[in-house]
Design a protein around this motif. Structure first.
Motif, short mmCIF file in Angstrom:
data_model
loop_
_atom_site.label_atom_id
_atom_site.label_comp_id
_atom_site.label_asym_id
_atom_site.label_seq_id
_atom_site.Cartn_x
_atom_site.Cartn_y
_atom_site.Cartn_z
N UNK A 3 5.18 -4.53 -5.87
CA UNK A 3 3.93 -4.41 -5.13
C UNK A 3 2.81 -5.21 -5.79
N UNK A 4 2.76 -5.22 -7.13
CA UNK A 4 1.76 -6.01 -7.84
C UNK A 4 1.96 -7.50 -7.55
N UNK A 5 3.23 -7.91 -7.51
CA UNK A 5 3.54 -9.30 -7.18
C UNK A 5 3.06 -9.64 -5.77
N UNK A 6 3.29 -8.74 -4.84
CA UNK A 6 2.83 -8.97 -3.47
C UNK A 6 1.32 -9.01 -3.38
N UNK A 7 0.65 -8.15 -4.15
CA UNK A 7 -0.82 -8.14 -4.16
C UNK A 7 -1.37 -9.45 -4.73
N UNK A 8 -0.75 -9.94 -5.80
CA UNK A 8 -1.18 -11.22 -6.39
C UNK A 8 -0.99 -12.37 -5.40
N UNK A 67 0.83 -1.21 0.00
CA UNK A 67 0.00 0.00 0.00
C UNK A 67 0.86 1.26 0.00
N UNK A 68 2.02 1.18 0.69
CA UNK A 68 2.96 2.31 0.65
C UNK A 68 3.44 2.53 -0.78
N UNK A 69 3.77 1.43 -1.47
CA UNK A 69 4.23 1.56 -2.86
C UNK A 69 3.13 2.15 -3.73
N UNK A 70 1.91 1.65 -3.56
CA UNK A 70 0.79 2.17 -4.38
C UNK A 70 0.56 3.66 -4.13
N UNK A 106 14.60 -5.70 -2.95
CA UNK A 106 15.51 -5.33 -4.03
C UNK A 106 14.95 -4.23 -4.92
N UNK A 107 13.62 -4.12 -4.97
CA UNK A 107 13.02 -3.09 -5.82
C UNK A 107 11.69 -2.65 -5.21
N UNK A 108 11.76 -1.58 -4.41
CA UNK A 108 10.56 -1.09 -3.74
C UNK A 108 9.76 -0.25 -4.74
N UNK A 109 9.12 -1.01 -5.71
CA UNK A 109 8.48 -0.33 -6.83
C UNK A 109 7.14 -1.00 -7.14
N UNK A 110 6.46 -0.46 -8.14
CA UNK A 110 5.12 -0.94 -8.47
C UNK A 110 5.09 -2.41 -8.90
#
Length: 660
Positions: free
Chosen positions: A101-106, A29-32, A94-98
């Motif tokens: 974050x999408x991978x984590x959401x999935x 959510x922070x990334x989003x 390694x990559x605090x990026x979108x």
């Protein structure tokens, strides 16, 4: 929770799952929030992402989850979500990026629902049904609220004092602990499956009667059992009472003897007491002797002679003069016990011969019992070349066998077990007919007699008994052969005969603790053979309008699939996992789909990967037919006709004959 390792591991797993779940949710959510400049774009993105995650999660559940559970088992699928959660956190590290974050959401919205939730339900289902309500109440009232409290406090402290990198590190730590808890669940799950199957199949543990105190309820139960009207029930209780409470047993059984008129039952009760010895029995039996009937008195004297009571040492000469066969038999036994080499023994042998040559079957049975008791007293066995017997005993036995009924023949066989084979070699051809009798006890006694070393006729009879319908007869035949030829001589038997004969051979090899590598090879070979039978069965099932012969062959092949599969599992039944394999085999033999599924799941936990994979394929009927070995149905039938199993071979040859 106190008694179940699986439940303990599951509660710990759920606790760390909640913490990991909310850490991942906060981080993505922070990334989003950093990736979108206005609320409209974020709402549109969330709508698309939620739709995709939901659809993909549903498709995974419907199309893939069940297949993966069948292919890899619950224990492996249980580790998917911890691994993907750790992978999501590593991606964020390694990559605090979108994209991360999408991978984590999935992972959170699709994979959790597709893999973690079904596995959780399956694992908890094996716990006792009576505890299911309390378990779910504990989850909702204790574990989840506590985990949410820790998660909330942790997130508040972390975002107040630390940056997102530190939070990712904490998330990876909780994901690792969560994975460890799931690994502990996998270990406990096998034991819980076995317990579940035992509970459903009514496997019971033996009670340790000897641990009870003399004044316990058990003593009263055993005492009441000795007074049961049914002789066999009373004997069973008396035997247990003697083992558990010998002092009390003497009093109870003596009182039961006073109520017993049947001489056979009277004898059997005295035999139960005999192992207690003179210290326990001499005085009570001497007190009982004056009031006993003549036949009962003879039975009491037999026991007193057996325990070498000096009070009756002078009685044998008088007993030999009696007109009662039972009293005469007690006199013969007393003469042997008190003076084997004396002139009294010569008179006793003459009386013994008269008992064997008498017209009454009861007298013949007493003469045979004398031979068993005397040689048992002397410590003789089949290996003793000088058994104690009256003159012309082999001829007397042959006459009794040819003219006797089943009871007398069984007594003869029990007696012959104590003699070396050379003493009754002329009787061996006659004994072959006993293996054709309907009474399994008679066949069992015959097999025990035929185990004499070095006799071709007896050895041939043992091989005939290998395929006997009764399992005890088969096992004894294998045991007798093993004593003559050793385990190496047994191994060729696994390549011929019916599955039930091969199962008896494996049982003997397990009993003798044969080398593990060989048993593993047997299991592998039988697993492959089960797979071949499964291929044949699948081909035969495709026949259009089969005739009666083909239908019979189909049934026989299906039976062989199950029988050979059971032998493969039996060969894996070593001392380390004997209990688990036994329960798995019992579960597979039931017609209950739920129990069979639990047994197959337990099978996946076995360490024997090759055997495990092959057997699971056979059980799931997912065997691919080898078209090189079985190009068509005719080739499959020809393969069956070449098998060493006589019944299968005959069915297949009949089908081939009908087709030509």
């Amino acid at each position: 929770m106190h008694y179940s390792p699986l439940l303990k591991a599951a509660m710990a797993s759920l606790f760390f799952l909640v913490i990991t779940f909310y850490l991942i949710a906060y981080l993505i959510n922070v990334v989003f929030s950093q990736s979108f400049t206005n609320e409209t774009e974020m709402a549109q993105f969330f709508g698309i992402l939620t739709t995709i995650n939901s659809v993909v999660g549903l498709l995974l559940q419907v199309l893939l989850t069940n297949r993966l559970l069948q292919w890899f088992g619950v224990k492996n699928i249980n580790l998917i979500f911890p691994v993907t959660s750790l992978a999501s956190l590593l991606a964020l590290f390694f990559s605090f990026s979108l994209p991360a974050a999408v991978m984590g959401s999935f992972n959170r919205d699709a994979l959790m629902n597709a893999f973690r939730d079904p596995v959780w339900e399956i694992m908890l289902k094996v716990l006792p049904a009576s505890a299911q309500g309390r378990i779910r109440a504990m989850i909702l009232a204790v574990v989840i609220p506590l985990a949410l409290l820790v998660s909330g406090l942790g997130l508040w402290l972390l975002q107040s004092w630390f940056d997102t990198t530190t939070m990712v590190w904490v998330g990876m730590a909780t994901a690792l602990v969560y994975g460890y808890c799931n690994w502990r669940m996998n270990i406990a799950y096998l034991d819980e499956i076995i317990t579940y199957l035992k509970r459903k199949l009514s496997f019971k543990k033996n009670r340790d009667f000897l641990s009870e105190k003399p004044d316990s309820k058990l003593l009263q139960t055993l005492r009441d059992g000795v007074y049961q009207e049914d002789p066999q029930v009373a004997l069973a209780f008396a035997n247990t009472l003697v083992q558990a409470f010998p002092e009390q047993a003497v009093t109870v059984v003596m009182e039961r003897l006073k109520m017993t008129a049947d001489i056979t039952f009277y004898d059997e009760l005295l035999c139960v007491l005999t192992p207690l010895g003179r210290d326990y029995l001499e005085k009570p039996l001497l007190n009982l002797l004056p009031s006993a009937a003549p036949s009962h008195a003879a039975a009491i004297l037999w026991v007193l002679f057996h325990v070498r009571s000096p009070a009756v040492a002078a009685l044998p000469s008088m007993l030999l003069l009696s007109s009662c066969p039972r009293t005469q038999a007690s006199g013969v036994y007393g003469a042997y016990v008190n003076g084997f080499q004396t002139t009294l023994w010569q008179s006793a042998c003459e009386v013994w011969n008269e008992l064997l040559q008498a017209q009454e079957v009861s007298s013949n049975l007493l003469g045979l019992r004398l031979l068993r008791s005397i040689n048992h007293q002397q410590g003789n066995s089949v290996g003793n070349e000088s058994p104690v017997m009256p003159p012309d005993f082999p001829a007397s036995v042959l006459r009794l066998w040819l003219g006797g009924d089943g009871v007398l023949q069984q007594a003869i066989l029990k007696t012959l077990r104590l003699l070396p084979t050379a003493q009754f070699a002329p009787l061996l051809p006659v004994l072959g007919k006993a293996l054709q009798q309907d009474d399994p006890a008679l066949r069992l006694a015959c097999v025990a007699v035929c185990g004499g070393e070095g006799h071709v006729s007896g050895y041939r009879l043992l091989h005939t008994a290998l395929d006997d319908p009764h399992p005890d007869v088969r096992k004894l035949a294998v045991n007798q052969i093993q004593q003559q030829v050793g385990n190496q001589g047994l191994k060729p038997l696994l390549q011929r005969g019916t599955p039930r004969m091969q199962s008896a051979v494996v049982w003997q090899l397990l009993k003798d603790e044969a080398e593990q590598s060989y048993l593993q090879d047997v299991a592998t070979c039988k697993a492959v053979q089960a797979q071949q039978f499964a291929m044949v069965w699948m081909l035969l099932k495709q026949m259009q309008t089969p005739d009666d012969a083909q239908k019979l062959l189909l049934i026989v092949v299906k039976e062989r699939v199950n029988a050979v599969l059971q032998i493969a599992l039996q060969a894996l039944q070593t001392s380390r996992n004997a209990d688990a394999i036994k329960v798995i085999r019992a579960g597979l033999e039931t017609g209950d789909r739920c129990l069979q599924g639990s047994a197959r799941e337990a099978l996946l936990y076995l360490p024997h990967r090759g055997v495990q994979k092959t057997l699971c394929g056979v059980l799931e009927q997912e065997v691919q037919v080898d078209r090189q070995q079985f190009p068509d149905v005719l080739a499959a039938v020809r393969w069956c006709s070449g098998q060493p199993d006589p019944w299968l071979q005959g069915c297949a040859q009949y089908v081939l004959m009908r087709q030509t």
